[in-house]
Design a protein around this motif. Structure first.
Motif, PDB file in Angstrom:
ATOM      1  N   ILE A   1       0.813  -1.223   0.000  1.00  0.00           N
ATOM      2  CA  ILE A   1       0.000   0.000   0.000  1.00  0.00           C
ATOM      3  C   ILE A   1       0.846   1.273   0.000  1.00  0.00           C
ATOM      4  O   ILE A   1       0.336   2.375   0.246  1.00  0.00           O
ATOM      5  N   GLY A   2       2.153   1.145  -0.279  1.00  0.00           N
ATOM      6  CA  GLY A   2       3.011   2.330  -0.362  1.00  0.00           C
ATOM      7  C   GLY A   2       3.004   3.117   0.934  1.00  0.00           C
ATOM      8  O   GLY A   2       3.152   2.543   2.012  1.00  0.00           O
TER       9      GLY A   2
ATOM     10  N   ALA B   1      -7.724   2.030  -6.603  1.00  0.00           N
ATOM     11  CA  ALA B   1      -7.631   3.190  -5.720  1.00  0.00           C
ATOM     12  C   ALA B   1      -7.302   4.441  -6.519  1.00  0.00           C
ATOM     13  O   ALA B   1      -6.898   4.362  -7.682  1.00  0.00           O
ATOM     14  N   VAL B   2      -7.525   5.585  -5.874  1.00  0.00           N
ATOM     15  CA  VAL B   2      -7.007   6.840  -6.421  1.00  0.00           C
ATOM     16  C   VAL B   2      -5.796   7.174  -5.576  1.00  0.00           C
ATOM     17  O   VAL B   2      -5.894   7.307  -4.349  1.00  0.00           O
ATOM     18  N   VAL B   3      -4.640   7.247  -6.225  1.00  0.00           N
ATOM     19  CA  VAL B   3      -3.382   7.402  -5.489  1.00  0.00           C
ATOM     20  C   VAL B   3      -2.705   8.720  -5.856  1.00  0.00           C
ATOM     21  O   VAL B   3      -3.001   9.330  -6.887  1.00  0.00           O
TER      22      VAL B   3
ATOM     23  N   ILE C   1      -2.832   5.813  -0.975  1.00  0.00           N
ATOM     24  CA  ILE C   1      -4.235   5.710  -1.385  1.00  0.00           C
ATOM     25  C   ILE C   1      -5.017   6.823  -0.700  1.00  0.00           C
ATOM     26  O   ILE C   1      -5.004   6.929   0.528  1.00  0.00           O
ATOM     27  N   PHE C   2      -5.704   7.637  -1.496  1.00  0.00           N
ATOM     28  CA  PHE C   2      -6.529   8.699  -0.911  1.00  0.00           C
ATOM     29  C   PHE C   2      -8.017   8.543  -1.218  1.00  0.00           C
ATOM     30  O   PHE C   2      -8.831   9.324  -0.737  1.00  0.00           O
ATOM     31  N   ASP C   3      -8.357   7.572  -2.064  1.00  0.00           N
ATOM     32  CA  ASP C   3      -9.780   7.333  -2.351  1.00  0.00           C
ATOM     33  C   ASP C   3      -9.898   5.931  -2.951  1.00  0.00           C
ATOM     34  O   ASP C   3      -8.906   5.369  -3.431  1.00  0.00           O
ATOM     35  N   ILE C   4     -11.123   5.407  -2.967  1.00  0.00           N
ATOM     36  CA  ILE C   4     -11.344   4.157  -3.696  1.00  0.00           C
ATOM     37  C   ILE C   4     -11.427   4.501  -5.192  1.00  0.00           C
ATOM     38  O   ILE C   4     -11.806   5.614  -5.565  1.00  0.00           O
TER      39      ILE C   4
END
Ligand code: ADP
Ligand code: MG
Length: 395
Positions: A233-234, A266-268, A290-293
């Motif tokens: 997940i960075g 995800a929106v990364v 990850i900041f959003d699905i």
């Protein structure tokens, strides 16, 4: 679970001490949002119409050592007075001479607002002597402060055992709606959990597992579930010390035949202030978070939501405060709003997201208590509610 409703109480001519949640947001001394005051109006109006003498008590903010001028309730009394179109007298103390004089001067249908109850050191300690003094002010007690019902304080708990105690309309509605999630919910029942942290909400997942058909996990808390599955997940927000708890919950879900839906994309971004880019869940770079699905997750979650007959949603799917990361939360909010299921949404940020999108009216029940609604759904006893279930018609 059934509370004793104020509807059944004989309040005419009685002094009714009513606990309300007037803990409104203030900006430079002004009330920036009076939703909580408006929420108490139906019960206050009911009492006024039934000729009660209404003595309101609330906290505001977190005063440290006694009275603080910026946390006095006079501006709230003024706002209430305008909303209800009646004088509301603000007492200068809680149980002191001014409060007593104001109460002595009341006639039926009058409203007095006591000073900030947290100015009294006995309040948060649930000091029996202070609870007695509060009880001495009135003949009956009504609690309509659901947002404070998980606190064992003198005005939410102690006093409720000293007077005949009833639930106001807000608490009634909360107990009814949240209770419906826990007792014979119509199936399929889908729980959607998001928000920042697993640690805040894992208790809810654990308690709902043997009641739901599917759990959708998004937001920051999904990252810890992804970690548990070995996903890279960075630099995403996660709680490594909760990975074990997340895998245990996932394993238990499997055993019970409950689907656990995690994001598949995800929106990364490398920065929370950056632009978002879509990424498959197995293609997140070490320097990204990850900041959003992502859109595929939205589609997956939407299908499950569309089939639900009962929905509980708590926690945004991403950092919805930033437009670049708001799409997931927006799409899920729309899916919940479009559903004909019995839907309950709790949590300050989730409700704020619905308000921003103008979707509040399309939800069956919006819970007014963040912490209190989570604790209720976790199956914990809320002291403020428990006190309203017991019979206390004499003392
Ligand atoms: P609620 O108030 O509805 O219960 P929470 O307070 O638990 O929700 O969580 C809301 C916060 O979670 C928001 O401020 C949002 O920015 C944050 N959040 C959601 N997803 C992520 C994520 N992927 N990374 C970091 N923060 C997130
Ligand atoms: Mg929050």
């Amino acid at each position: 679970m059934k509370t004793r409703s104020v509807r059944a109480a004989d309040v005419a001519g009685k002094r009714v001490l009513m606990r309300v949640d007037f803990n409104v947001p203030l900006q430079a001394g002004r009330i920036s949002d009076d939703t909580r005051i408006r929420a108490a109006l139906p019960t206050i109006r009911f009492l006024v119409e039934k000729d009660a003498r209404v003595i309101l008590v609330s906290h505001l903010g977190r005063p440290k050592n006694g009275p603080e001028d910026k946390l006095r309730l006079r501006p709230i009394a003024d706002r209430l007075s305008r909303l209800i179109d009646k004088p509301v007298r603000a007492a200068a103390d809680v149980i002191g001479p001014d409060a007593r004089a104001a109460i002595d001067a009341m006639v039926n249908g009058d409203i007095v607002l006591l000073e900030n109850v947290r100015f009294e050191p006995g309040e948060e300690k649930n000091d029996p002597a202070f609870a007695e003094q509060l009880a001495d002010l009135a003949d009956l007690y009504v609690n309509d402060a659901f947002g404070s019902a998980h606190r064992s304080h003198a005005s939410t708990d102690g006093v409720a055992h000293l007077l005949p105690a009833y639930a106001g309309f807000l608490i009634d509605a909360e107990v009814e709606a949240l209770g419906r999630l826990l007792t014979n919910p119509e199936r399929p029942f889908v729980a959607i959990l998001g928000g920042a942290k697993v640690s805040d909400k894992i208790g809810v997942i654990e308690h709902l597992l043997d009641r739901v058909d599917a759990v959708i996990v998004g937001g920051g808390m999904a990252n810890t579930f992804l970690l548990a599955e070995g996903v890279k997940i960075g630099r995403s927000l996660s709680e490594p010390d909760r990975v074990d708890q997340a895998s245990t919950a996932a394993a238990k879900a499997k055993e019970l035949g409950v689907d656990v839906l995690l994001p598949i994309d995800a929106v990364v971004s490398v920065s929370i202030d950056g632009e978002g880019a879509p990424a498959a869940i197995d293609a997140i770079a070490d320097d990204q978070a990850i900041f959003d699905i992502g859109p595929l997750s939205v589609e997956l979650f939407r299908q499950t939501i569309a089939g639900a007959k009962t929905i509980f949603w708590n926690g945004p799917m991403g950092v919805f405060e930033k437009p670049a990361f708001a799409s997931g939360t927006r799409a899920i909010a729309e899916a919940v709003a479009a559903s004909s299921a019995f839907s309950v949404v709790g949590g300050g940020d989730s409700v704020a997201a619905l308000e921003q999108m103008g979707l509040v009216d399309r939800i069956s029940h919006i819970s007014t208590g963040g912490g209190a609604s989570l604790e209720f759904v976790e199956g914990r006893q809320l002291p403020g509610i428990t006190a309203l279930l017991e019979r206390k018609d004499a003392h």
